[in-house]
Design a protein around this motif. Structure first.
Motif, PDB file in Angstrom:
ATOM      1  N   ALA A  80       0.460  12.620 -40.588  1.00  0.00           N
ATOM      2  CA  ALA A  80       0.341  13.658 -41.618  1.00  0.00           C
ATOM      3  C   ALA A  80       1.255  14.839 -41.318  1.00  0.00           C
ATOM      4  O   ALA A  80       1.844  15.436 -42.227  1.00  0.00           O
ATOM      5  N   GLU A  81       1.401  15.173 -40.032  1.00  0.00           N
ATOM      6  CA  GLU A  81       2.243  16.294 -39.638  1.00  0.00           C
ATOM      7  C   GLU A  81       3.729  15.948 -39.690  1.00  0.00           C
ATOM      8  O   GLU A  81       4.575  16.832 -39.846  1.00  0.00           O
ATOM      9  N   ASP A  82       4.057  14.691 -39.551  1.00  0.00           N
ATOM     10  CA  ASP A  82       5.466  14.260 -39.515  1.00  0.00           C
ATOM     11  C   ASP A  82       5.601  13.001 -40.367  1.00  0.00           C
ATOM     12  O   ASP A  82       5.463  11.881 -39.882  1.00  0.00           O
ATOM     13  N   GLN A  83       5.903  13.169 -41.647  1.00  0.00           N
ATOM     14  CA  GLN A  83       5.959  12.030 -42.558  1.00  0.00           C
ATOM     15  C   GLN A  83       7.199  11.161 -42.340  1.00  0.00           C
ATOM     16  O   GLN A  83       7.286  10.059 -42.896  1.00  0.00           O
ATOM     17  N   GLN A  84       8.156  11.622 -41.555  1.00  0.00           N
ATOM     18  CA  GLN A  84       9.337  10.824 -41.224  1.00  0.00           C
ATOM     19  C   GLN A  84       9.162  10.067 -39.907  1.00  0.00           C
ATOM     20  O   GLN A  84      10.086   9.396 -39.441  1.00  0.00           O
ATOM     21  N   ARG A  85       7.977  10.162 -39.367  1.00  0.00           N
ATOM     22  CA  ARG A  85       7.696   9.590 -38.057  1.00  0.00           C
ATOM     23  C   ARG A  85       8.005   8.092 -38.000  1.00  0.00           C
ATOM     24  O   ARG A  85       8.650   7.612 -37.071  1.00  0.00           O
ATOM     25  N   GLY A  86       7.562   7.358 -39.028  1.00  0.00           N
ATOM     26  CA  GLY A  86       7.750   5.915 -39.033  1.00  0.00           C
ATOM     27  C   GLY A  86       9.201   5.494 -39.045  1.00  0.00           C
ATOM     28  O   GLY A  86       9.576   4.469 -38.458  1.00  0.00           O
ATOM     29  N   GLY A  87      10.049   6.270 -39.707  1.00  0.00           N
ATOM     30  CA  GLY A  87      11.464   5.924 -39.785  1.00  0.00           C
ATOM     31  C   GLY A  87      12.286   6.462 -38.634  1.00  0.00           C
ATOM     32  O   GLY A  87      13.463   6.096 -38.488  1.00  0.00           O
ATOM     33  N   ARG A  88      11.681   7.323 -37.825  1.00  0.00           N
ATOM     34  CA  ARG A  88      12.431   7.988 -36.759  1.00  0.00           C
ATOM     35  C   ARG A  88      12.086   7.460 -35.370  1.00  0.00           C
ATOM     36  O   ARG A  88      12.977   7.294 -34.531  1.00  0.00           O
TER      37      ARG A  88
END
Length: 209
Positions: free
Chosen positions: A32-40
């Motif tokens: 929730a805090e980092d929505q780009q987490r999965g791609g990064r």
């Protein structure tokens, strides 16, 4: 002066403190805090894809892990392995797993010997032998074609061949039987061979030494 043990290094202690800080964090909150987490938070190479975003890990975690690797001179140790330095201190010898994966036109010279050339010479002999067994050209003592192969090995000498067989089973000769013996108890060998014809059976003794 010898290097301090791993758990006494400053970078390790920093990781331990960081672990305590994020131990109670929920993955749902991290996404929730980092929505780009999965791609990064992922890595890809040699046909493999690693997604480590679904672990309790942050950018700071990665920075601390890299700091630990540098403090342990991971890059230097890696380079020593690829040079063929004798980093196996218990034997003492080079650690040449990397030579097994090097292309035929590569070179790794250790004590005046090109290890890559030797590796590929053995791989070629193995491939030729396997082909003669599969085609029936190589026969047993009584002249029968080989229909059964039994690998005998302990630990990695069992797990490695089993893994290779399971991964490549689709390409195997389906009219052949493959068994694996990994126990010094004779019962294991008896069970693996009880329905096999000795005249049609090849035993492979697999051992690093």
């Amino acid at each position: 002066m010898p290097s301090p043990p791993l758990r006494e290094r400053p970078s390790w202690k920093a990781l331990e403190a960081h672990r305590d800080d994020i131990a109670s964090r929920h993955l749902r909150d991290l996404f929730a805090e980092d929505q780009q987490r999965g791609g990064r938070l992922n890595a890809e190479g040699a046909g493999l894809y690693l997604d480590y975003s679904k672990n309790r890990i942050t950018d700071e975690t990665m920075e601390l892990l890299i700091a630990l690797a540098r403090e342990c001179d991971l890059e230097g140790r890696r380079d020593a392995m690829f040079r063929g330095d004798k980093i196996n201190v218990s034997e003492p010898r080079s650690v040449l797993h990397v030579a097994l994966r090097m292309p035929r036109d590569s070179s790794l010279v250790v004590d005046g010997v090109d290890i890559v050339a030797e590796v590929h010479a053995v791989l070629d002999r193995m491939a030729d032998f396997a082909t003669t067994v599969r085609t029936g050209a190589w026969r047993g003592y009584t002249g029968e074609s080989i229909r059964n192969v039994v690998n005998v090995g302990i630990g990695g000498s069992d797990l490695g061949p089993v893994m290779a067989y399971e991964a490549l089973r689709h390409y195997s000769a389906r009219d052949m039987t493959f068994r694996f013996v990994s126990n010094v108890d004779a019962t294991d060998l008896v069970e693996a061979t009880r329905d096999l014809d000795p005249a049609e059976t090849l035993f492979v003794i697999c051992s690093k030494t």
